[in-house]
Design a protein around this motif. Sequence first.
Motif, short mmCIF file in Angstrom:
data_model
loop_
_atom_site.label_atom_id
_atom_site.label_comp_id
_atom_site.label_asym_id
_atom_site.label_seq_id
_atom_site.Cartn_x
_atom_site.Cartn_y
_atom_site.Cartn_z
N TYR A 231 0.72 -1.10 -0.19
CA TYR A 231 -0.07 0.02 0.06
C TYR A 231 0.80 1.42 -0.09
O TYR A 231 1.98 1.34 0.16
N TYR A 246 -5.09 9.49 1.83
CA TYR A 246 -5.99 8.18 1.65
C TYR A 246 -4.95 7.17 1.41
O TYR A 246 -4.15 7.31 0.95
N VAL A 248 -4.02 3.80 -0.64
CA VAL A 248 -4.21 3.06 -1.95
C VAL A 248 -3.58 1.69 -1.65
O VAL A 248 -2.13 1.57 -1.66
N SER A 261 -7.16 -0.78 -5.11
CA SER A 261 -8.38 -0.25 -4.54
C SER A 261 -8.11 0.56 -3.39
O SER A 261 -6.67 0.78 -2.94
N ASN A 262 -9.04 1.48 -2.80
CA ASN A 262 -8.96 2.13 -1.47
C ASN A 262 -9.30 1.23 -0.49
O ASN A 262 -9.99 0.26 -0.37
N VAL A 264 -10.90 1.44 3.47
CA VAL A 264 -11.67 2.12 3.81
C VAL A 264 -12.09 1.60 5.52
O VAL A 264 -11.67 0.45 5.57
N CYS A 268 -5.80 5.89 7.66
CA CYS A 268 -4.77 5.63 6.53
C CYS A 268 -3.64 5.30 7.23
O CYS A 268 -2.83 4.30 6.52
N HIS A 282 -18.98 1.28 -3.08
CA HIS A 282 -19.42 2.52 -2.60
C HIS A 282 -20.10 3.14 -3.88
O HIS A 282 -19.50 3.39 -4.84
N TYR A 284 -20.48 6.83 -5.27
CA TYR A 284 -19.80 8.27 -4.91
C TYR A 284 -20.80 9.25 -5.46
O TYR A 284 -20.74 10.46 -5.24
N VAL A 292 -14.40 -1.10 -3.28
CA VAL A 292 -13.26 -0.72 -2.24
C VAL A 292 -13.11 -2.14 -1.17
O VAL A 292 -13.81 -2.95 -1.28
N ARG A 294 -12.95 -2.65 3.05
CA ARG A 294 -13.06 -2.37 4.50
C ARG A 294 -12.28 -3.32 5.31
O ARG A 294 -12.21 -4.52 5.18
#
Length: 300
Positions: A231, A246, A248, A261-262, A264, A268, A282, A284, A292, A294
């Motif tokens: 990451y 944030y 990635v 992806s992110n 969440v 971070c 998600h 947006y 994303v 989690r």
Amino acid sequence: MGVDELGARLKAYEGRAATVAGTGKDPVNLPMIRHWCEAMGDTNPAYTGPDAVAPPTMLQAWIMGGLSGHGGHSEAYDELSALLDEAGCTSIVATDCEQEYLRPLRPGDEITFDSVIESVSDRKTTKLGTGYFVTTRTNVRVGPDLVGTHRFRVLKYAPAPRPRKRPPRPRPVVNRDNAGFWEGVAEHRLLIQRCTGCGTLRFPWLPGCNHCGCPDWDTVEASGEGTVYSYVVMHHPPFPAFDPPYAVALVELAEGVRMISNVVGLPCDKVRTGLPVRLEFHSYDEESTLPVFRALEEAV
């Protein structure tokens, strides 16, 4: 300082010199005339040959200061500018000009000029902001002869506050090779390509198998379980549609493929390699749904 008081002080500068004893940085010359005509697409034969004259609309070109500017601004003009700056009118935009031509300019003419603060408007409110229109009149001479005048009007203003509208997130590029993946995302399904020749799973989507070269494939739906393989935390450059910092992540899915992806569900700075994550979708905005991951509560 009140508005009326400022306006009255500004108008007191009307009629005072703005530039004194200015000189053109170059005499009127054929190369500048040629470049101007090429840029403007003007093929008038009067501007070429041994008897050439300069296009009348080049009048301002002979008195411009270039990048280094002119040193002839008067004390009155500097005071006027300082008053406007102190009042918050720190922005400037040229609005219009008027020129009068008394005789043609010819190569070799040496230009001199002086200018005067001709007028200052009442306080005006425009879409750009609130300020004052300042008009200067420049008299252009060759020797003792007046050859033209140039009125130049600018708006010195305090910029109007603009509400910042958050731009939409960038849209993914959808093409014939990955359209099936994004159709799955719209249905909240994460689809992985599977080669029907050798059974190898692949991500991102490709037109053929990297392992055996077979062009045929089908899909399997990912379980949504995965771990953070690596990451980065994005701080800079800031993109208006995102809220840095944030995380990635390169997420390794339970099926063995990896995707970016992110992450969440946690700060971070708490993301780490090996962190267990679970797929979510998600939305947006009305047109943008993205997968994303989690962080699992038991791993946080």
